[in-house]
Each structure stands twice: as C-alpha cells, then as structure tokens.
Scaffold this motif. Structure first.
Motif, short mmCIF file in Angstrom:
data_model
loop_
_atom_site.label_atom_id
_atom_site.label_comp_id
_atom_site.label_asym_id
_atom_site.label_seq_id
_atom_site.Cartn_x
_atom_site.Cartn_y
_atom_site.Cartn_z
N GLU A 53 -2.22 15.32 6.91
CA GLU A 53 -3.01 14.69 5.86
C GLU A 53 -2.12 13.91 4.89
N GLU A 54 -1.01 14.52 4.50
CA GLU A 54 -0.09 13.83 3.57
C GLU A 54 0.47 12.57 4.20
N PHE A 55 0.83 12.68 5.49
CA PHE A 55 1.40 11.52 6.19
C PHE A 55 0.39 10.39 6.28
N MET A 56 -0.86 10.72 6.61
CA MET A 56 -1.88 9.69 6.74
C MET A 56 -2.16 8.99 5.41
N GLU A 57 -2.13 9.73 4.32
CA GLU A 57 -2.34 9.13 3.01
C GLU A 57 -1.23 8.13 2.67
N ILE A 58 0.01 8.52 2.97
CA ILE A 58 1.15 7.63 2.70
C ILE A 58 1.07 6.40 3.59
N LEU A 59 0.73 6.60 4.85
CA LEU A 59 0.64 5.48 5.79
C LEU A 59 -0.45 4.50 5.37
N LYS A 60 -1.60 5.00 4.96
CA LYS A 60 -2.69 4.12 4.52
C LYS A 60 -2.27 3.30 3.29
N GLU A 61 -1.53 3.92 2.40
CA GLU A 61 -1.06 3.22 1.21
C GLU A 61 -0.07 2.12 1.58
N GLU A 62 0.81 2.39 2.56
CA GLU A 62 1.77 1.39 3.02
C GLU A 62 1.06 0.21 3.68
N VAL A 63 -0.02 0.49 4.40
CA VAL A 63 -0.81 -0.57 5.03
C VAL A 63 -1.46 -1.45 3.96
N LYS A 64 -1.98 -0.84 2.90
CA LYS A 64 -2.57 -1.61 1.80
C LYS A 64 -1.53 -2.53 1.17
N LYS A 65 -0.34 -2.01 0.95
CA LYS A 65 0.74 -2.82 0.37
C LYS A 65 1.07 -3.99 1.27
N SER A 66 1.11 -3.75 2.58
CA SER A 66 1.44 -4.81 3.53
C SER A 66 0.38 -5.92 3.52
N LYS A 67 -0.89 -5.52 3.50
CA LYS A 67 -1.97 -6.51 3.48
C LYS A 67 -1.98 -7.30 2.18
N ARG A 68 -1.68 -6.60 1.07
CA ARG A 68 -1.60 -7.28 -0.22
C ARG A 68 -0.46 -8.28 -0.24
N LYS A 69 0.65 -7.89 0.34
CA LYS A 69 1.81 -8.77 0.41
C LYS A 69 1.51 -10.01 1.25
N MET A 70 0.79 -9.83 2.34
CA MET A 70 0.41 -10.94 3.21
C MET A 70 -0.50 -11.92 2.47
N MET A 71 -1.45 -11.40 1.72
CA MET A 71 -2.35 -12.26 0.96
C MET A 71 -1.62 -13.00 -0.15
N ASP A 72 -0.66 -12.32 -0.78
CA ASP A 72 0.13 -12.96 -1.84
C ASP A 72 0.98 -14.10 -1.27
N ALA A 73 1.51 -13.89 -0.07
CA ALA A 73 2.33 -14.93 0.57
C ALA A 73 1.50 -16.17 0.88
N ARG A 74 0.27 -15.96 1.36
CA ARG A 74 -0.62 -17.09 1.65
C ARG A 74 -0.99 -17.83 0.38
N LYS A 75 -1.30 -17.07 -0.68
CA LYS A 75 -1.67 -17.67 -1.95
C LYS A 75 -0.50 -18.47 -2.53
N LYS A 76 0.70 -17.90 -2.43
CA LYS A 76 1.89 -18.58 -2.95
C LYS A 76 2.13 -19.90 -2.23
N ARG A 77 1.94 -19.88 -0.91
CA ARG A 77 2.14 -21.11 -0.13
C ARG A 77 1.10 -22.16 -0.50
N MET A 78 -0.14 -21.74 -0.61
CA MET A 78 -1.20 -22.70 -0.91
C MET A 78 -1.05 -23.31 -2.31
N GLU A 79 -0.48 -22.53 -3.25
CA GLU A 79 -0.34 -23.01 -4.62
C GLU A 79 0.97 -23.74 -4.88
N ASN A 80 1.86 -23.74 -3.91
CA ASN A 80 3.18 -24.37 -4.08
C ASN A 80 3.04 -25.89 -3.91
#
Length: 318
Positions: A244-271
């Motif tokens: 359970e602890e592992f799955m919670e940490i993994l899900k949080e890391e996935v959220k961070k990764s998706k957020r990072k991907m969206m930020d990268a797209r936004k940064k490119r579009m606004e540059n």
C-alpha cells in the motif's frame, strides 16, 4: 739630464700565460631550431573542456594533441574558408574515453557554423536531479573571440571559454564544484523539447530498512500500478506489507511526471523564441572534430557523430 723610462719586464711564465689567454676562443653553441607555431595550433586549447572533472584536466593536456585537420578546414577549399562575414564559427570542447581498454580522456571539438551563437545558456544534468538551464555567465563561461596569429581570409571564431580559476576551487562549495562537471553545452532543440512532453518514464527510490533503497523504473503509458507492484512482491523485491505504501508513492510520482509533461508543453507554447530557435537549429551546420592520430597520443578506437543530448549528431566528422 733626461730621464730614461724603464720598461717593466714580466716574468717569462706570466708573459706566456697572457699570450695563451689572448689566443683562446670560446666555442659557439650549436644553432637551435625552434618550430614556428602554426596559425591556429592552439585553437583547441582555447576552448574549455566542458563537463570534465577538474582533477582530470591535466591528464588531457599532458599529451600534444594534434588538430591539424581542423586547421586545414580554415584554408582554401576547407569547410570554414570564405563563409564570412555573415556566418561565424563557434567551437566548444568536451572529452571522451580514448578506447574501451584505456581510461585516458581525449579532447573532442564541436564546431557550429551560424550567424549567431547557438545559445547563451548551458545545461546542468546531474543524476537524480532536475535538469537546469542557466546562463553561461552563471558558470563563468562565455563565447570568447579567438585571436589567431594571422587573420587573413579567416571568419570570426568564438570558443566557449571559462574564467573560473583552478586555484580558487578549494574555497568552493562541493555542490557548486560538482555543477561544473555536470555542465553540457546547450541548444534549444525542438525534438528534445517535444520529447519532454512525451516522457512517460518515472524513476524513483523506495526506502527500505534495513535494506538499501529500491530503484524503480515505471512507464505510466505501458505499466499498471498494481500489476507492477505485485510483480515486485513476486520477485521478492518488496514485501506484501509494503504494498500500500509503495503504491501511494508510485501514484504520486506518476502525478508529478504528468504535471511536468504538461508544464513542458505549456512552456514551449508560450516561448516567443521557440520558432526562431527551431529555424536556427535546422539551418546550422554542425561538425565534430577528433584529433589526428599520432605516435605520441593514445590510440583513438572509436569516432562517432553523437555530440550530446541537445545537439544530437553532427552532420560530419572531421
């Protein structure tokens, strides 16, 4: 009565010695021939070896590396002859291992032919840390004009140099010192920027006691959280109590990764400079230069077009 001057007579032995001294001639030293320095002979040394550990720099310079192949490209018929005044040559240096058998480092150069510098920024890529893109001056680097011995028919040449003094490294904080060896020459590459938006890989460490942390690599486009966790338990890398602890940490890391991907797209579009950078990257000419093999330098086994993760492959190896 006039005085008659008397001549002082030297003893025979003294007179003979004096005669011998006047006849002694000092032998001339043999002529010394000093090889005249070639016009661009020290060009490669003017460029800072970016990303090389400070304590290994001397091991590179102990060899008399020969870059006559680069020098010839500035002569008539060469790739850099007559390209001005619009285009200039921008050179940066790095190191590679000479061969799989020898740990010796060899200097390699990359030459960019373009109207302006490839970038005024540099990347810092450390293991397990976020990528940093900082101004060159933050790392005491800059594109510095190279002044040759003779300027006739040469384009303007700039090298990526560094003004950080080696003598002051002892007073430098370790984190700051390590950043120098993580530096990578940077250019905005549209392919790299778009890859950041598609990067679904997650890498993290799961703490375990008393065992060392578990290094995990997860791709959220391919893998499923619970299945991935169950496989680790089956392989005895993880205990059922930790699921359970592992799955919670993994899900949080996935959220961070998706957020990072969206930020990268936004940064490119606004540059506002993105399109210009993409055009620059497509129009530039990139050459990679290895030293000429000589009897006095380590054997160079492999030559490859790859420069780094931002520049990718050179158009040609010189």
């Amino acid at each position: 009565m006039s005085k008659v001057s008397k001549r002082k007579t030297l003893p025979a032995a003294t007179e003979e010695a004096t005669t011998r001294r006047t006849k002694r001639v000092k032998a001339s030293p043999p002529p010394q021939y000093v090889e005249e320095q070639r016009n661009l002979q020290d060009l490669w040394k003017a460029a800072f070896l970016v990303g090389t550990e400070w304590d290994r720099l001397d091991s590179v310079y102990k060899y008399n590396w020969d870059f006559r192949n680069l020098e010839k490209e500035f002569e008539e018929g060469g790739k850099f002859y007559g390209i001005g005044p619009t285009n200039k040559v921008y050179i940066f240096a790095a190191t590679e291992t000479a061969s799989t058998a020898l740990p010796e480092l060899l200097p390699t150069l990359a030459a960019v032919v373009a109207p302006r510098p490839p970038s005024m920024e540099i990347a810092i890529n450390a293991v397990q840390r976020e990528e940093e893109i900082v101004p060159l001056k933050h790392m005491k680097m800059d594109w510095m004009p190279y002044i040759p011995l003779a300027k006739s028919n040469l384009p303007q040449i700039f090298v990526m140099g560094c003004t950080q003094r080696k003598t002051s490294l002892k007073q430098m904080k370790v984190e700051r010192l390590m950043k120098f060896q993580y530096c990578v020459p940077y250019i905005m590459n549209p392919k790299v920027e778009e890859e950041k938006e598609r990067d679904a890989d997650v890498e993290f460490f799961f703490p375990r006691e008393p065992q060392p942390p578990l290094n995990c690599e997860f791709n959220w486009e391919v893998d499923e959280v619970e299945t991935y966790t169950d496989n680790l338990i089956e392989e005895e890398e993880l205990s059922p109590d930790e699921k359970e602890e592992f799955m919670e940490i993994l899900k949080e890391e996935v959220k961070k990764s998706k957020r990072k991907m969206m930020d990268a797209r936004k940064k490119r579009m606004e540059n506002p400079n993105y399109e210009e950078a993409a055009t620059y990257y497509g129009n530039k000419k990139l050459y990679k230069i290895y030293p000429v093999q000589t009897p006095d330098t380590p054997m160079i086994e492999n030559r490859c077009h790859y420069v780094n993760r931002y520049y990718r492959n050179a158009h040609e190896i010189i």
